[in-house]
Scaffold this motif. Sequence first.
Motif, PDB file in Angstrom:
ATOM      1  N   MET A   1      -8.014  -2.630  -4.845  1.00 40.15           N
ATOM      2  CA  MET A   1      -7.961  -4.080  -4.692  1.00 40.15           C
ATOM      3  C   MET A   1      -7.257  -4.479  -3.396  1.00 40.15           C
ATOM      4  O   MET A   1      -7.700  -5.402  -2.704  1.00 40.15           O
ATOM      5  N   ILE A   2      -6.180  -3.796  -3.057  1.00 36.88           N
ATOM      6  CA  ILE A   2      -5.467  -4.113  -1.817  1.00 36.88           C
ATOM      7  C   ILE A   2      -6.335  -3.813  -0.598  1.00 36.88           C
ATOM      8  O   ILE A   2      -6.393  -4.601   0.347  1.00 36.88           O
ATOM      9  N   SER A   3      -7.018  -2.682  -0.615  1.00 31.66           N
ATOM     10  CA  SER A   3      -7.876  -2.332   0.524  1.00 31.66           C
ATOM     11  C   SER A   3      -9.015  -3.333   0.681  1.00 31.66           C
ATOM     12  O   SER A   3      -9.306  -3.770   1.795  1.00 31.66           O
ATOM     13  N   THR A   4      -9.643  -3.708  -0.409  1.00 29.75           N
ATOM     14  CA  THR A   4     -10.753  -4.663  -0.305  1.00 29.75           C
ATOM     15  C   THR A   4     -10.242  -6.054   0.062  1.00 29.75           C
ATOM     16  O   THR A   4     -10.907  -6.778   0.811  1.00 29.75           O
ATOM     17  N   TYR A   5      -9.060  -6.427  -0.418  1.00 29.56           N
ATOM     18  CA  TYR A   5      -8.475  -7.706  -0.020  1.00 29.56           C
ATOM     19  C   TYR A   5      -8.173  -7.711   1.473  1.00 29.56           C
ATOM     20  O   TYR A   5      -8.427  -8.707   2.157  1.00 29.56           O
ATOM     21  N   SER A   6      -7.642  -6.620   1.981  1.00 29.02           N
ATOM     22  CA  SER A   6      -7.346  -6.534   3.411  1.00 29.02           C
ATOM     23  C   SER A   6      -8.622  -6.635   4.241  1.00 29.02           C
ATOM     24  O   SER A   6      -8.645  -7.301   5.277  1.00 29.02           O
TER      25      SER A   6
ATOM     26  N   ASP B   1       0.830  -1.205   0.000  1.00 25.43           N
ATOM     27  CA  ASP B   1       0.000   0.000   0.000  1.00 25.43           C
ATOM     28  C   ASP B   1       0.868   1.260   0.000  1.00 25.43           C
ATOM     29  O   ASP B   1       0.623   2.181  -0.777  1.00 25.43           O
ATOM     30  N   LEU B   2       1.886   1.281   0.842  1.00 25.70           N
ATOM     31  CA  LEU B   2       2.776   2.454   0.889  1.00 25.70           C
ATOM     32  C   LEU B   2       3.541   2.630  -0.417  1.00 25.70           C
ATOM     33  O   LEU B   2       3.687   3.752  -0.908  1.00 25.70           O
ATOM     34  N   ALA B   3       4.013   1.531  -0.981  1.00 26.58           N
ATOM     35  CA  ALA B   3       4.753   1.627  -2.237  1.00 26.58           C
ATOM     36  C   ALA B   3       3.854   2.143  -3.363  1.00 26.58           C
ATOM     37  O   ALA B   3       4.266   3.002  -4.157  1.00 26.58           O
ATOM     38  N   LEU B   4       2.629   1.640  -3.429  1.00 27.43           N
ATOM     39  CA  LEU B   4       1.709   2.099  -4.473  1.00 27.43           C
ATOM     40  C   LEU B   4       1.311   3.557  -4.269  1.00 27.43           C
ATOM     41  O   LEU B   4       1.150   4.303  -5.235  1.00 27.43           O
ATOM     42  N   ARG B   5       1.153   3.970  -3.025  1.00 26.54           N
ATOM     43  CA  ARG B   5       0.810   5.375  -2.769  1.00 26.54           C
ATOM     44  C   ARG B   5       1.974   6.292  -3.147  1.00 26.54           C
ATOM     45  O   ARG B   5       1.761   7.402  -3.636  1.00 26.54           O
TER      46      ARG B   5
ATOM     47  N   LEU C   1      -9.309   1.104   6.543  1.00 23.64           N
ATOM     48  CA  LEU C   1      -9.236   0.425   5.250  1.00 23.64           C
ATOM     49  C   LEU C   1     -10.469   0.713   4.405  1.00 23.64           C
ATOM     50  O   LEU C   1     -10.371   0.906   3.191  1.00 23.64           O
ATOM     51  N   LEU C   2     -11.632   0.740   5.048  1.00 20.02           N
ATOM     52  CA  LEU C   2     -12.865   1.006   4.309  1.00 20.02           C
ATOM     53  C   LEU C   2     -12.883   2.438   3.770  1.00 20.02           C
ATOM     54  O   LEU C   2     -13.246   2.671   2.617  1.00 20.02           O
ATOM     55  N   VAL C   3     -12.445   3.391   4.581  1.00 18.22           N
ATOM     56  CA  VAL C   3     -12.391   4.790   4.136  1.00 18.22           C
ATOM     57  C   VAL C   3     -11.390   4.943   2.991  1.00 18.22           C
ATOM     58  O   VAL C   3     -11.666   5.626   1.999  1.00 18.22           O
ATOM     59  N   LEU C   4     -10.239   4.281   3.100  1.00 17.94           N
ATOM     60  CA  LEU C   4      -9.251   4.357   2.016  1.00 17.94           C
ATOM     61  C   LEU C   4      -9.797   3.744   0.730  1.00 17.94           C
ATOM     62  O   LEU C   4      -9.571   4.276  -0.364  1.00 17.94           O
ATOM     63  N   ALA C   5     -10.512   2.635   0.846  1.00 12.67           N
ATOM     64  CA  ALA C   5     -11.094   2.007  -0.353  1.00 12.67           C
ATOM     65  C   ALA C   5     -12.121   2.936  -0.998  1.00 12.67           C
ATOM     66  O   ALA C   5     -12.147   3.075  -2.229  1.00 12.67           O
ATOM     67  N   PHE C   6     -12.962   3.588  -0.188  1.00 17.28           N
ATOM     68  CA  PHE C   6     -13.947   4.526  -0.733  1.00 17.28           C
ATOM     69  C   PHE C   6     -13.270   5.718  -1.402  1.00 17.28           C
ATOM     70  O   PHE C   6     -13.637   6.119  -2.505  1.00 17.28           O
ATOM     71  N   LEU C   7     -12.287   6.305  -0.713  1.00 13.91           N
ATOM     72  CA  LEU C   7     -11.594   7.475  -1.270  1.00 13.91           C
ATOM     73  C   LEU C   7     -10.828   7.116  -2.542  1.00 13.91           C
ATOM     74  O   LEU C   7     -10.841   7.887  -3.514  1.00 13.91           O
ATOM     75  N   ASP C   8     -10.157   5.978  -2.542  1.00 11.39           N
ATOM     76  CA  ASP C   8      -9.430   5.558  -3.740  1.00 11.39           C
ATOM     77  C   ASP C   8     -10.385   5.349  -4.913  1.00 11.39           C
ATOM     78  O   ASP C   8     -10.076   5.713  -6.045  1.00 11.39           O
ATOM     79  N   SER C   9     -11.556   4.769  -4.633  1.00 11.69           N
ATOM     80  CA  SER C   9     -12.550   4.563  -5.691  1.00 11.69           C
ATOM     81  C   SER C   9     -13.058   5.899  -6.230  1.00 11.69           C
ATOM     82  O   SER C   9     -13.230   6.071  -7.441  1.00 11.69           O
ATOM     83  N   LEU C  10     -13.294   6.847  -5.339  1.00  8.63           N
ATOM     84  CA  LEU C  10     -13.766   8.167  -5.747  1.00  8.63           C
ATOM     85  C   LEU C  10     -12.729   8.878  -6.616  1.00  8.63           C
ATOM     86  O   LEU C  10     -13.046   9.412  -7.683  1.00  8.63           O
TER      87      LEU C  10
END
Length: 192
Positions: free
Chosen positions: A181-186, A27-31, A111-120
Amino acid sequence: MASPDELKPRAPEPVKPAMVINVVGADLALRFLLFATTLVSLVLMVTSKQTKLVHVPAPFPLYVVTHAKFNHSPALIYFVVAISVALLHSVLTGLISALPICKPAPEAKKLLVLAFLDSLILGVVASAMGAVASIAYIGFKGNSHVRWNKICNIYDKFCRYAGSSVIISLVASIILVLLVMISTYSLYRRSK
């Protein structure tokens, strides 16, 4: 007839541990990659300026100085704003993602907030890329039906910079898909 070895009850086979993925490191590397790609894309688009002396068809030779800048098109302005928002998003969520290094596992709400924000942000970047791609296509090919001439044969540097910016933003949108994908997998792994 069965041999005595075949009649003995068998011991259950040991269960192999599931492959553990370091989601925090990924996650950190991708960010960080998202930060780098959005920054490069933003710099390329903002610096895509070109001035040319263009011949205007007239009864006598007439040349006019013309400029090509990203702020001459609303679609390019929207792209710059969207990539700027994605850049800010990468910085803020990178800081948020760096916090769980001290903890063994990130919180499910985070994780849920990050998944929502990343999707947005993925939706915003993808829509901006669509708007710029349509402008780039018209700049590259033109549209003879409405008499829009192609401009990439005139403003070659401007088109190269803008095209490179769009391609790099495509990489940023792929990175955003991977982050979702990483957030939802986590979250899935934590629900088990």
